[in-house]
Design a protein around this motif. Structure first.
Motif, PDB file in Angstrom:
ATOM      1  N   GLU A 207      30.456  64.333  37.048  1.00 33.58           N
ATOM      2  CA  GLU A 207      29.783  63.991  38.313  1.00 33.58           C
ATOM      3  C   GLU A 207      30.705  62.898  39.044  1.00 33.58           C
ATOM      4  N   GLU A 208      30.883  61.945  38.165  1.00 34.79           N
ATOM      5  CA  GLU A 208      31.585  60.600  38.758  1.00 34.79           C
ATOM      6  C   GLU A 208      33.060  60.905  39.115  1.00 34.79           C
ATOM      7  N   ILE A 209      33.526  61.597  38.270  1.00 36.60           N
ATOM      8  CA  ILE A 209      35.151  62.053  38.679  1.00 36.60           C
ATOM      9  C   ILE A 209      35.086  62.912  39.711  1.00 36.60           C
ATOM     10  N   ALA A 210      34.037  63.826  40.253  1.00 37.36           N
ATOM     11  CA  ALA A 210      34.112  64.742  41.184  1.00 37.36           C
ATOM     12  C   ALA A 210      33.813  63.619  42.572  1.00 37.36           C
ATOM     13  N   ALA A 211      32.953  62.785  42.357  1.00 37.26           N
ATOM     14  CA  ALA A 211      32.694  61.902  43.406  1.00 37.26           C
ATOM     15  C   ALA A 211      33.876  61.154  43.925  1.00 37.26           C
ATOM     16  N   GLU A 212      34.576  60.433  42.738  1.00 42.08           N
ATOM     17  CA  GLU A 212      35.669  59.554  43.059  1.00 42.08           C
ATOM     18  C   GLU A 212      37.075  60.358  43.487  1.00 42.08           C
ATOM     19  N   SER A 213      37.165  61.564  42.974  1.00 38.56           N
ATOM     20  CA  SER A 213      38.605  62.148  43.263  1.00 38.56           C
ATOM     21  C   SER A 213      38.248  63.137  44.606  1.00 38.56           C
ATOM     22  N   ARG A 214      37.004  63.314  44.903  1.00 39.51           N
ATOM     23  CA  ARG A 214      36.298  64.343  46.130  1.00 39.51           C
ATOM     24  C   ARG A 214      36.829  65.944  45.940  1.00 39.51           C
ATOM     25  N   LEU A 215      36.978  66.225  44.502  1.00 37.57           N
ATOM     26  CA  LEU A 215      37.239  67.410  44.501  1.00 37.57           C
ATOM     27  C   LEU A 215      35.905  68.174  44.058  1.00 37.57           C
ATOM     28  N   CYS A 216      35.651  69.517  44.284  1.00 38.32           N
ATOM     29  CA  CYS A 216      34.336  70.146  43.892  1.00 38.32           C
ATOM     30  C   CYS A 216      34.202  70.451  42.268  1.00 38.32           C
ATOM     31  N   ALA A 217      33.065  70.364  42.090  1.00 35.44           N
ATOM     32  CA  ALA A 217      32.737  70.261  40.601  1.00 35.44           C
ATOM     33  C   ALA A 217      33.439  71.145  39.786  1.00 35.44           C
ATOM     34  N   ARG A 218      33.511  72.560  40.392  1.00 36.29           N
ATOM     35  CA  ARG A 218      34.188  73.699  39.599  1.00 36.29           C
ATOM     36  C   ARG A 218      35.705  73.146  39.457  1.00 36.29           C
ATOM     37  N   THR A 219      36.530  72.461  40.238  1.00 37.52           N
ATOM     38  CA  THR A 219      37.696  72.256  40.098  1.00 37.52           C
ATOM     39  C   THR A 219      38.015  71.252  39.053  1.00 37.52           C
TER      40      THR A 219
ATOM     41  N   ALA B  49      44.603  68.641  38.045  1.00 41.03           N
ATOM     42  CA  ALA B  49      44.533  67.977  36.619  1.00 41.03           C
ATOM     43  C   ALA B  49      45.017  66.703  36.837  1.00 41.03           C
ATOM     44  N   LYS B  50      46.174  66.523  37.371  1.00 37.48           N
ATOM     45  CA  LYS B  50      46.993  65.390  37.543  1.00 37.48           C
ATOM     46  C   LYS B  50      46.242  64.446  38.474  1.00 37.48           C
ATOM     47  N   LEU B  51      45.413  64.569  39.339  1.00 36.47           N
ATOM     48  CA  LEU B  51      44.459  63.866  40.148  1.00 36.47           C
ATOM     49  C   LEU B  51      43.481  63.301  39.216  1.00 36.47           C
ATOM     50  N   VAL B  52      42.879  64.296  38.472  1.00 35.59           N
ATOM     51  CA  VAL B  52      41.623  63.796  37.707  1.00 35.59           C
ATOM     52  C   VAL B  52      42.181  62.742  36.480  1.00 35.59           C
ATOM     53  N   TYR B  53      43.321  63.245  35.828  1.00 38.17           N
ATOM     54  CA  TYR B  53      43.999  62.180  34.943  1.00 38.17           C
ATOM     55  C   TYR B  53      44.147  60.841  35.653  1.00 38.17           C
ATOM     56  N   LYS B  54      44.576  60.872  36.686  1.00 41.20           N
ATOM     57  CA  LYS B  54      45.034  59.358  37.601  1.00 41.20           C
ATOM     58  C   LYS B  54      43.752  58.593  37.807  1.00 41.20           C
ATOM     59  N   VAL B  55      42.755  59.503  38.124  1.00 46.31           N
ATOM     60  CA  VAL B  55      41.142  58.809  38.404  1.00 46.31           C
ATOM     61  C   VAL B  55      40.713  57.982  37.184  1.00 46.31           C
ATOM     62  N   LEU B  56      41.075  58.980  35.828  1.00 39.48           N
ATOM     63  CA  LEU B  56      40.500  58.383  34.637  1.00 39.48           C
ATOM     64  C   LEU B  56      41.532  57.055  34.339  1.00 39.48           C
TER      65      LEU B  56
ATOM     66  N   TYR C  42      42.827  54.918  36.522  1.00 39.76           N
ATOM     67  CA  TYR C  42      42.574  53.884  37.113  1.00 39.76           C
ATOM     68  C   TYR C  42      40.995  53.424  37.111  1.00 39.76           C
ATOM     69  N   GLU C  43      40.078  54.250  36.720  1.00 39.78           N
ATOM     70  CA  GLU C  43      38.688  53.941  36.893  1.00 39.78           C
ATOM     71  C   GLU C  43      38.052  53.859  35.364  1.00 39.78           C
ATOM     72  N   GLY C  44      38.852  54.330  34.084  1.00 35.31           N
ATOM     73  CA  GLY C  44      38.311  54.089  33.058  1.00 35.31           C
ATOM     74  C   GLY C  44      37.289  55.435  32.500  1.00 35.31           C
ATOM     75  N   ALA C  45      36.401  55.398  31.788  1.00 35.69           N
ATOM     76  CA  ALA C  45      35.725  56.399  31.255  1.00 35.69           C
ATOM     77  C   ALA C  45      34.865  56.825  32.344  1.00 35.69           C
ATOM     78  N   MET C  46      34.584  58.176  32.574  1.00 31.70           N
ATOM     79  CA  MET C  46      33.669  58.666  33.533  1.00 31.70           C
ATOM     80  C   MET C  46      33.222  59.863  33.289  1.00 31.70           C
ATOM     81  N   THR C  47      31.754  60.149  33.748  1.00 35.17           N
ATOM     82  CA  THR C  47      31.199  61.674  33.882  1.00 35.17           C
ATOM     83  C   THR C  47      31.860  62.559  34.496  1.00 35.17           C
TER      84      THR C  47
ATOM     85  N   LYS D 248      31.336  61.625  28.961  1.00 30.14           N
ATOM     86  CA  LYS D 248      32.309  60.847  29.162  1.00 30.14           C
ATOM     87  C   LYS D 248      33.642  61.034  29.156  1.00 30.14           C
ATOM     88  N   TYR D 249      34.543  61.203  30.052  1.00 29.06           N
ATOM     89  CA  TYR D 249      35.964  61.513  29.684  1.00 29.06           C
ATOM     90  C   TYR D 249      36.671  60.305  29.782  1.00 29.06           C
ATOM     91  N   ARG D 250      37.631  60.277  29.094  1.00 25.82           N
ATOM     92  CA  ARG D 250      38.830  59.056  29.096  1.00 25.82           C
ATOM     93  C   ARG D 250      39.814  59.629  28.609  1.00 25.82           C
TER      94      ARG D 250
END
Length: 96
Positions: A52-64, A36-43, A45-50, A91-93
């Motif tokens: 799928e985009e978060i999974a690609a950017e963070s390299r976490l699996c979709a379930r995580t 959750a901390k990693l996803v928060y940091k991705v958002l 730095y990158e702004g609003a994302m879907t 879109k998450y922000r």
């Protein structure tokens, strides 16, 4: 044991349960799981994302990512809106 003793015990139990409920619901980013901390940091730095985009950017699996987004939404750290390009997605922000 008198009736007032029983009431005092019940009140003390209710207070301890409310403390446990407070501890169970995270109130800050520091108390959330690492994903959750990693996803928060991705958002952050990158702004609003879907998702799928978060999974690609963070390299976490979709379930995580789904789990992390749920934890972040429960803690009211992020907000979501329907994606205008594809209404099936959100879109998450960072929440303001």
């Amino acid at each position: 044991m008198s009736a007032t003793d029983h009431d005092a015990d019940r009140d003390a139990a209710a207070e301890s349960n409310s403390d446990a409920d407070d501890a169970a619901s995270p109130t800050s980013i520091a108390e959330l799981p690492p994903s959750a901390k990693l996803v928060y940091k991705v958002l952050e730095y990158e702004g609003a994302m879907t998702q799928e985009e978060i999974a690609a950017e963070s390299r976490l699996c979709a379930r995580t990512v789904r789990y992390a987004l749920g934890k972040l939404e429960d803690a009211e750290c992020i907000a979501s809106r329907v994606c205008l390009e594809d209404a099936r997605q959100s879109k998450y922000r960072i929440a303001e």
